[in-house]
Design a protein around this motif. Structure first.
Motif, short mmCIF file in Angstrom:
data_model
loop_
_atom_site.label_atom_id
_atom_site.label_comp_id
_atom_site.label_asym_id
_atom_site.label_seq_id
_atom_site.Cartn_x
_atom_site.Cartn_y
_atom_site.Cartn_z
N ASN A 54 -0.95 -2.47 3.18
CA ASN A 54 -1.44 -3.70 2.52
C ASN A 54 -2.90 -4.02 2.84
O ASN A 54 -3.45 -4.97 2.31
N GLN A 55 -3.54 -3.21 3.72
CA GLN A 55 -4.96 -3.43 4.01
C GLN A 55 -5.87 -2.55 3.16
O GLN A 55 -7.08 -2.71 3.19
N VAL A 56 -5.27 -1.60 2.42
CA VAL A 56 -6.08 -0.73 1.56
C VAL A 56 -5.67 -0.84 0.09
O VAL A 56 -6.29 -0.24 -0.78
N ALA A 57 -4.62 -1.63 -0.19
CA ALA A 57 -4.14 -1.74 -1.56
C ALA A 57 -3.39 -3.04 -1.77
O ALA A 57 -2.93 -3.67 -0.82
N ASN A 58 -3.27 -3.41 -3.04
CA ASN A 58 -2.48 -4.58 -3.41
C ASN A 58 -1.07 -4.09 -3.72
O ASN A 58 -0.88 -3.24 -4.58
N VAL A 59 -0.07 -4.60 -3.02
CA VAL A 59 1.31 -4.18 -3.20
C VAL A 59 2.06 -5.30 -3.92
O VAL A 59 2.06 -6.44 -3.46
N SER A 60 2.68 -4.96 -5.07
CA SER A 60 3.41 -5.99 -5.82
C SER A 60 4.71 -5.43 -6.38
O SER A 60 4.94 -4.22 -6.37
N VAL A 61 5.54 -6.33 -6.87
CA VAL A 61 6.82 -5.96 -7.47
C VAL A 61 6.84 -6.47 -8.91
O VAL A 61 7.23 -7.61 -9.16
N PRO A 62 6.40 -5.62 -9.88
CA PRO A 62 6.36 -6.06 -11.28
C PRO A 62 7.74 -6.26 -11.90
O PRO A 62 7.90 -7.10 -12.78
N ASP A 63 8.73 -5.48 -11.46
CA ASP A 63 10.10 -5.68 -11.94
C ASP A 63 11.07 -5.31 -10.81
O ASP A 63 10.66 -4.73 -9.82
N PRO A 64 12.37 -5.64 -10.95
CA PRO A 64 13.31 -5.46 -9.84
C PRO A 64 13.48 -4.02 -9.34
O PRO A 64 14.02 -3.80 -8.26
N ARG A 65 13.05 -3.03 -10.09
CA ARG A 65 13.24 -1.63 -9.70
C ARG A 65 11.93 -0.90 -9.38
O ARG A 65 11.94 0.30 -9.18
N THR A 66 10.81 -1.60 -9.35
CA THR A 66 9.52 -0.93 -9.17
C THR A 66 8.63 -1.66 -8.15
O THR A 66 8.55 -2.88 -8.17
N ILE A 67 7.97 -0.85 -7.33
CA ILE A 67 6.92 -1.38 -6.45
C ILE A 67 5.62 -0.77 -6.95
O ILE A 67 5.52 0.45 -7.11
N ALA A 68 4.63 -1.61 -7.25
CA ALA A 68 3.33 -1.13 -7.72
C ALA A 68 2.30 -1.27 -6.59
O ALA A 68 2.22 -2.31 -5.95
N ILE A 69 1.55 -0.20 -6.39
CA ILE A 69 0.53 -0.20 -5.34
C ILE A 69 -0.80 0.12 -6.01
O ILE A 69 -0.98 1.22 -6.53
N LYS A 70 -1.70 -0.86 -6.02
CA LYS A 70 -3.01 -0.68 -6.65
C LYS A 70 -4.07 -0.63 -5.55
O LYS A 70 -4.42 -1.66 -4.98
N PRO A 71 -4.60 0.59 -5.27
CA PRO A 71 -5.60 0.71 -4.21
C PRO A 71 -6.90 -0.01 -4.59
O PRO A 71 -7.28 -0.03 -5.75
N TRP A 72 -7.56 -0.55 -3.59
CA TRP A 72 -8.84 -1.21 -3.84
C TRP A 72 -9.93 -0.17 -4.07
O TRP A 72 -10.90 -0.42 -4.76
N ASP A 73 -9.73 1.01 -3.49
CA ASP A 73 -10.67 2.10 -3.67
C ASP A 73 -9.90 3.25 -4.31
O ASP A 73 -8.96 3.78 -3.71
N ARG A 74 -10.28 3.67 -5.53
CA ARG A 74 -9.54 4.71 -6.24
C ARG A 74 -9.42 6.01 -5.46
O ARG A 74 -8.46 6.74 -5.62
N LYS A 75 -10.40 6.28 -4.62
CA LYS A 75 -10.40 7.52 -3.85
C LYS A 75 -9.24 7.54 -2.84
O LYS A 75 -8.89 8.60 -2.33
#
Length: 186
Positions: A54-75
Protein backbone atom coordinates in the motif's frame (compact mmCIF):
# COMPACT_ATOMS: atom_id res chain seq x y z
CA UNK A 1 3.22 -4.71 47.27
CA UNK A 2 1.54 -4.88 43.88
CA UNK A 3 -1.25 -2.63 42.72
CA UNK A 4 -4.16 -5.01 42.02
CA UNK A 5 -6.04 -2.60 39.73
CA UNK A 6 -2.93 -1.91 37.67
CA UNK A 7 -2.18 -5.64 37.42
CA UNK A 8 -5.71 -6.40 36.22
CA UNK A 9 -5.55 -3.52 33.75
CA UNK A 10 -2.28 -4.93 32.41
CA UNK A 11 -3.96 -8.34 32.04
CA UNK A 12 -6.86 -6.80 30.15
CA UNK A 13 -4.49 -5.00 27.78
CA UNK A 14 -2.66 -8.24 27.02
CA UNK A 15 -5.96 -10.07 26.44
CA UNK A 16 -7.12 -7.25 24.15
CA UNK A 17 -3.87 -7.64 22.18
CA UNK A 18 -4.68 -11.34 21.69
CA UNK A 19 -8.15 -10.40 20.39
CA UNK A 20 -6.65 -7.81 18.03
CA UNK A 21 -4.14 -10.39 16.78
CA UNK A 22 -6.97 -12.82 16.01
CA UNK A 23 -9.00 -10.14 14.23
CA UNK A 24 -6.02 -9.15 12.09
CA UNK A 25 -5.16 -12.76 11.21
CA UNK A 26 -8.76 -13.63 10.33
CA UNK A 27 -9.00 -10.59 8.04
CA UNK A 28 -6.12 -11.98 5.97
CA UNK A 29 -7.87 -15.28 5.33
CA UNK A 30 -9.52 -15.40 1.94
CA UNK A 31 -13.18 -16.31 2.29
CA UNK A 32 -14.17 -16.00 -1.38
CA UNK A 33 -14.76 -12.27 -1.06
CA UNK A 34 -12.26 -9.61 -2.03
CA UNK A 35 -10.73 -7.77 0.91
CA UNK A 36 -7.69 -5.48 0.83
CA UNK A 37 -6.43 -7.16 4.03
CA UNK A 38 -5.57 -10.20 1.87
CA UNK A 39 -2.58 -8.30 0.42
CA UNK A 40 -1.56 -6.55 3.68
CA UNK A 41 1.39 -8.87 4.16
CA UNK A 42 2.80 -8.35 0.65
CA UNK A 43 6.16 -6.52 0.65
CA UNK A 44 7.41 -5.00 -2.62
CA UNK A 45 11.03 -4.34 -3.62
CA UNK A 46 11.14 -0.58 -4.20
CA UNK A 47 14.28 1.53 -4.53
CA UNK A 48 16.41 -1.10 -2.81
CA UNK A 49 14.18 -1.86 0.17
CA UNK A 50 11.08 -3.94 0.85
CA UNK A 51 8.00 -1.83 1.59
CA UNK A 52 4.32 -2.69 2.14
CA UNK A 53 2.25 -2.88 -1.06
CA UNK A 54 0.00 0.00 0.00
CA UNK A 55 3.04 2.33 0.00
CA UNK A 56 3.74 1.85 -3.71
CA UNK A 57 0.21 1.43 -5.08
CA UNK A 58 -3.45 2.18 -4.52
CA UNK A 59 -5.25 -1.01 -3.46
CA UNK A 60 -9.03 -1.12 -3.95
CA UNK A 61 -11.94 -3.54 -4.26
CA UNK A 62 -14.00 -2.58 -7.35
CA UNK A 63 -16.31 -5.60 -6.99
CA UNK A 64 -16.76 -8.50 -4.51
CA UNK A 65 -14.47 -10.85 -6.48
CA UNK A 66 -11.64 -8.50 -7.52
CA UNK A 67 -8.79 -6.61 -5.89
CA UNK A 68 -7.37 -3.83 -8.09
CA UNK A 69 -3.83 -2.59 -7.53
CA UNK A 70 -2.86 0.61 -9.33
CA UNK A 71 0.85 1.40 -8.91
CA UNK A 72 1.82 5.03 -8.54
CA UNK A 73 4.85 4.35 -10.72
CA UNK A 74 4.14 2.21 -13.82
CA UNK A 75 7.65 0.77 -13.70
CA UNK A 76 6.77 -0.91 -10.39
CA UNK A 77 4.20 -3.26 -11.98
CA UNK A 78 6.74 -6.08 -12.46
CA UNK A 79 8.01 -5.73 -8.88
CA UNK A 80 4.47 -5.77 -7.50
CA UNK A 81 3.54 -8.86 -9.54
CA UNK A 82 6.70 -10.62 -8.36
CA UNK A 83 5.95 -9.71 -4.73
CA UNK A 84 2.40 -11.09 -5.03
CA UNK A 85 3.67 -14.30 -6.63
CA UNK A 86 6.31 -14.74 -3.90
CA UNK A 87 3.85 -14.06 -1.05
CA UNK A 88 1.39 -16.54 0.48
CA UNK A 89 -1.63 -14.86 -1.14
CA UNK A 90 -2.04 -17.77 -3.58
CA UNK A 91 -3.59 -15.76 -6.42
CA UNK A 92 -1.98 -15.18 -9.81
CA UNK A 93 -2.00 -11.48 -10.69
CA UNK A 94 -3.16 -10.25 -14.11
CA UNK A 95 -2.15 -6.87 -15.47
CA UNK A 96 -3.12 -4.68 -18.43
CA UNK A 97 -0.09 -2.40 -18.22
CA UNK A 98 -1.73 0.03 -15.80
CA UNK A 99 -3.68 -1.97 -13.21
CA UNK A 100 -2.96 -5.34 -11.62
CA UNK A 101 -6.08 -7.39 -10.90
CA UNK A 102 -6.41 -10.27 -8.47
CA UNK A 103 -9.50 -12.34 -9.19
CA UNK A 104 -10.64 -14.13 -6.06
CA UNK A 105 -11.86 -17.63 -6.96
CA UNK A 106 -14.96 -19.11 -5.36
CA UNK A 107 -13.60 -21.68 -2.86
CA UNK A 108 -14.75 -25.30 -3.10
CA UNK A 109 -16.51 -27.01 -0.19
CA UNK A 110 -13.26 -28.78 0.75
CA UNK A 111 -11.31 -25.52 0.62
CA UNK A 112 -13.94 -23.87 2.84
CA UNK A 113 -13.52 -26.61 5.45
CA UNK A 114 -9.72 -26.16 5.31
CA UNK A 115 -10.16 -22.40 5.82
CA UNK A 116 -12.42 -23.02 8.83
CA UNK A 117 -9.76 -25.34 10.30
CA UNK A 118 -7.12 -22.68 9.66
CA UNK A 119 -9.27 -20.06 11.42
CA UNK A 120 -9.86 -22.36 14.38
CA UNK A 121 -6.10 -23.00 14.69
CA UNK A 122 -5.40 -19.26 14.80
CA UNK A 123 -8.28 -18.81 17.24
CA UNK A 124 -6.84 -21.49 19.52
CA UNK A 125 -3.48 -19.66 19.56
CA UNK A 126 -5.25 -16.49 20.67
CA UNK A 127 -7.19 -18.39 23.36
CA UNK A 128 -3.96 -19.96 24.64
CA UNK A 129 -2.46 -16.48 24.93
CA UNK A 130 -5.49 -15.28 26.96
CA UNK A 131 -5.15 -18.34 29.23
CA UNK A 132 -1.41 -17.69 29.62
CA UNK A 133 -2.13 -14.11 30.68
CA UNK A 134 -4.60 -15.41 33.28
CA UNK A 135 -1.99 -17.89 34.56
CA UNK A 136 0.73 -15.23 34.78
CA UNK A 137 -1.47 -12.81 36.69
CA UNK A 138 -2.72 -15.56 39.03
CA UNK A 139 0.90 -16.36 39.87
CA UNK A 140 1.63 -12.68 40.54
CA UNK A 141 -1.38 -12.50 42.87
CA UNK A 142 -0.27 -15.63 44.76
CA UNK A 143 3.22 -14.15 45.21
CA UNK A 144 1.64 -10.86 46.32
CA UNK A 145 0.08 -12.62 49.34
CA UNK A 146 3.62 -13.24 50.62
CA UNK A 147 4.36 -9.54 50.09
CA UNK A 148 1.43 -8.49 52.28
CA UNK A 149 -1.67 -8.59 50.03
CA UNK A 150 -4.65 -9.87 52.02
CA UNK A 151 -6.17 -13.17 50.93
CA UNK A 152 -9.59 -11.56 50.52
CA UNK A 153 -8.17 -8.98 48.11
CA UNK A 154 -6.35 -11.77 46.26
CA UNK A 155 -9.56 -13.81 45.93
CA UNK A 156 -11.51 -10.76 44.70
CA UNK A 157 -8.78 -9.97 42.17
CA UNK A 158 -8.76 -13.59 41.03
CA UNK A 159 -12.54 -13.46 40.48
CA UNK A 160 -12.17 -10.23 38.46
CA UNK A 161 -9.39 -11.87 36.47
CA UNK A 162 -11.62 -14.86 35.73
CA UNK A 163 -14.40 -12.51 34.54
CA UNK A 164 -11.91 -10.79 32.22
CA UNK A 165 -10.76 -14.18 30.94
CA UNK A 166 -14.34 -15.30 30.25
CA UNK A 167 -15.16 -12.01 28.50
CA UNK A 168 -12.20 -12.29 26.12
CA UNK A 169 -12.67 -16.00 25.41
CA UNK A 170 -16.30 -15.19 24.51
CA UNK A 171 -15.11 -12.33 22.27
CA UNK A 172 -12.64 -14.64 20.50
CA UNK A 173 -15.38 -17.26 20.03
CA UNK A 174 -17.68 -14.63 18.50
CA UNK A 175 -14.93 -13.47 16.09
CA UNK A 176 -14.28 -17.07 15.04
CA UNK A 177 -17.97 -17.83 14.64
CA UNK A 178 -18.49 -14.76 12.43
CA UNK A 179 -15.50 -15.64 10.22
CA UNK A 180 -16.55 -19.30 9.93
CA UNK A 181 -20.04 -18.22 8.94
CA UNK A 182 -18.57 -15.87 6.32
CA UNK A 183 -16.39 -18.67 4.94
CA UNK A 184 -19.17 -21.26 4.77
CA UNK A 185 -21.66 -18.86 3.11
CA UNK A 186 -21.70 -19.55 -0.61
Amino acid sequence: MIDVKETLQNAEERMEMAAMFLEEQLARIRAGRANVAIVDGVRVESYGSKVPLNQVANVSVPDPRTIAIKPWDRKAIRDIEKAIMDSDVGITPENNGEVIRLNIPQPTEERRRDLVKQCNKIGEKAKVEVRNVRGDIKEKLKKAIKDGLSEDNEKDAEMDLQKLHDKYIKKLDELLEAKNKEIMTV
